[in-house]
Design an enzyme around this catalytic site. Structure first.
Site, mmCIF file in Angstrom:
data_model
loop_
_atom_site.group_PDB
_atom_site.id
_atom_site.type_symbol
_atom_site.label_atom_id
_atom_site.label_comp_id
_atom_site.label_asym_id
_atom_site.label_seq_id
_atom_site.Cartn_x
_atom_site.Cartn_y
_atom_site.Cartn_z
ATOM 1 N N ASP A 94 0.837 -1.197 0.000
ATOM 2 C CA ASP A 94 0.000 0.000 0.000
ATOM 3 C C ASP A 94 0.872 1.248 0.000
ATOM 4 O O ASP A 94 2.033 1.220 0.412
ATOM 5 C CB ASP A 94 -0.943 0.015 1.207
ATOM 6 C CG ASP A 94 -0.218 0.070 2.551
ATOM 7 O OD1 ASP A 94 0.826 -0.604 2.702
ATOM 8 O OD2 ASP A 94 -0.690 0.783 3.457
ATOM 9 N N GLU A 156 0.191 -1.055 5.948
ATOM 10 C CA GLU A 156 1.321 -0.572 6.742
ATOM 11 C C GLU A 156 1.283 0.936 6.928
ATOM 12 O O GLU A 156 1.674 1.454 7.979
ATOM 13 C CB GLU A 156 2.633 -0.982 6.067
ATOM 14 C CG GLU A 156 3.885 -0.740 6.915
ATOM 15 C CD GLU A 156 4.415 0.686 6.847
ATOM 16 O OE1 GLU A 156 5.170 1.088 7.752
ATOM 17 O OE2 GLU A 156 4.072 1.417 5.878
#
Length: 404
Positions: A94, A156
């Site tokens: 991400d 994350e």
């Protein structure tokens, strides 16, 4: 030619493919929380890992699937090899950038020296360097010294709220953990990290007409401001604490006393004991005003990782770097990442194995193109040699997650 010298040569030969892969990964825009976008890239990554000999499993999540890819060490049928403690490699797919960032503000560019675009530095370049390292070892017929488990999380960038359980599960019994996050500005590894906690502070007041009934009203915004000032004092009274008010919301109209207000706060802690003291004070906040209410909720929390206990791992990585002609340095970092979970749990850890560059979370995000080759060779050399002692204590049970 020595096998480790061949690693460098093969990494250099694979540089064109690395650039192609990085361009493809960046063009898969993957903002945190966009499950469809994240899963499209996860499927591509998983396919590449399977081609490189991994057993790949997607770990389903409503906000985007996580990935676990596992490679055996040496010869899979050799029981003495298969029983070795594994190495955990931590990455994420991400980014902080929304879909459309490429077209609107940050077009992908590779001028041969620098590569620019959303996610090149944090951390799709690290993913490319790792998969290339595995390819280099395969192509040079150099076996992995230990089993490797790659965890690629999908959240994350917001503290790994759903990926944390997977990370901590795979850390159990690990000999070491390596992070693919960006390095320090000059390429140094990260030997420890500040802890990072995201807090939502919610305040209630009493709505009333701001002029005609002002004595009845209790302003949630005024209460919030006083609480934020109070917390600034709490942070200032401690060493190694960073405090940032990230967002503030509240009220409805200028002629109505605000009945609700909230803020999201970021804390960074260099010490676990300081972290505990500050968070304890957060849970005991009391309103300044009568009839006001205050509640602090921890959204995500990565524990402080002081970096102690990883001296042997760092020495092994320094030696692995020397074998491929690189001088490895390392120091503490203020930013937090998934390696915090490893370090705080007592697993020897190092982070910053991604390529050199700058501009994480900024529109000038870029990497130095030649460092893709450097990092692929370094990671390959590291994974070709045993890391850590023959066994590690089990990771403690997972800490309670954030309140909702």
């Amino acid at each position: 030619m020595d096998s480790l010298e061949r690693l460098v040569r093969r990494a250099r030969e694979l540089e064109p493919r690395m650039r192609e892969r990085l361009a493809a990964y960046v063009h898969h825009e993957t903002p945190t929380g966009d499950a469809d976008a994240l899963n499209r890239l996860a499927e591509v990554l998983g396919g590449h890992y399977a081609e490189l000999g991994a057993t790949v499993a997607a770990v389903p999540c409503d906000t985007g699937d996580h990935l676990l890819a596992t490679w055996p060490a040496g010869e899979a049928h050799d029981s003495s090899v298969s029983e070795q403690p594994h190495v955990v490699v931590l990455g994420h797919h991400d980014t902080v950038w929304p879909v459309g960032q490429l077209a609107e503000r940050m077009p992908y560019a590779d001028d041969g020296t620098l590569i620019r675009g959303p996610g090149v530095f944090d951390m799709k370049g690290g993913l490319v360097a790792f998969e290339t390292a595995i390819a280099v070892l395969r192509d040079c017929d150099v076996p992995l010294a230990q089993p490797v488990r790659l965890v690629v999380t999908a959240d994350e960038e917001i503290g790994t709220p759903t990926g944390r359980a997977l990370v901590e599960r795979e850390l159990a019994g690990a000999a070491a953990a390596l992070g693919l996050e960006p390095p320090h500005p000059k390429g140094g590894l990260k030997t420890g990290r500040h802890g990072s906690t995201r807090v939502r502070l919610e305040v209630t007041g009493v709505e009333a007409h701001a002029a005609l009934d002002r004595t009845r009203g209790v302003s949630a915004i005024d209460e919030l401001v006083d609480q934020l000032v109070r917390l600034r004092g709490v942070a200032a009274a401690e060493e190694h604490v960073l405090y940032n008010v990230g967002t503030v919301h509240g009220g409805t109209r200028t002629n109505v006393t605000a009945g609700k207000a909230r803020a999201e706060l970021g804390f960074r802690f260099g010490d676990a004991e300081v972290e505990r003291r500050v968070l304890d004070q957060l849970t005991r906040l009391e309103p300044v005003r009568e009839n006001a209410g205050v509640q602090a909720r921890i959204l995500t929390s990565r524990p402080a990782w002081a970096g102690t206990g990883n001296e042997d791992l760092f020495a092994a990585v320094v030696a692995a770097g020397a074998r491929v002609g690189q001088q490895v340095r390392g120091s503490h970092a203020l930013g937090a990442a998934d390696t915090n979970f490893a370090g705080a749990a007592g697993v020897p850890a190092l982070d910053g194995f991604g390529p050199r560059g700058r501009g994480a979370h900024a529109v000038h995000e870029e990497i130095v193109a030649e460092s893709l080759v450097e990092r692929a060779a370094l990671i390959a050399s590291v994974l070709a040699s045993p890391l850590g002692p023959t066994s590690q204590p089990d990771v403690p049970a997972r800490r309670p997650g954030p309140t909702s």
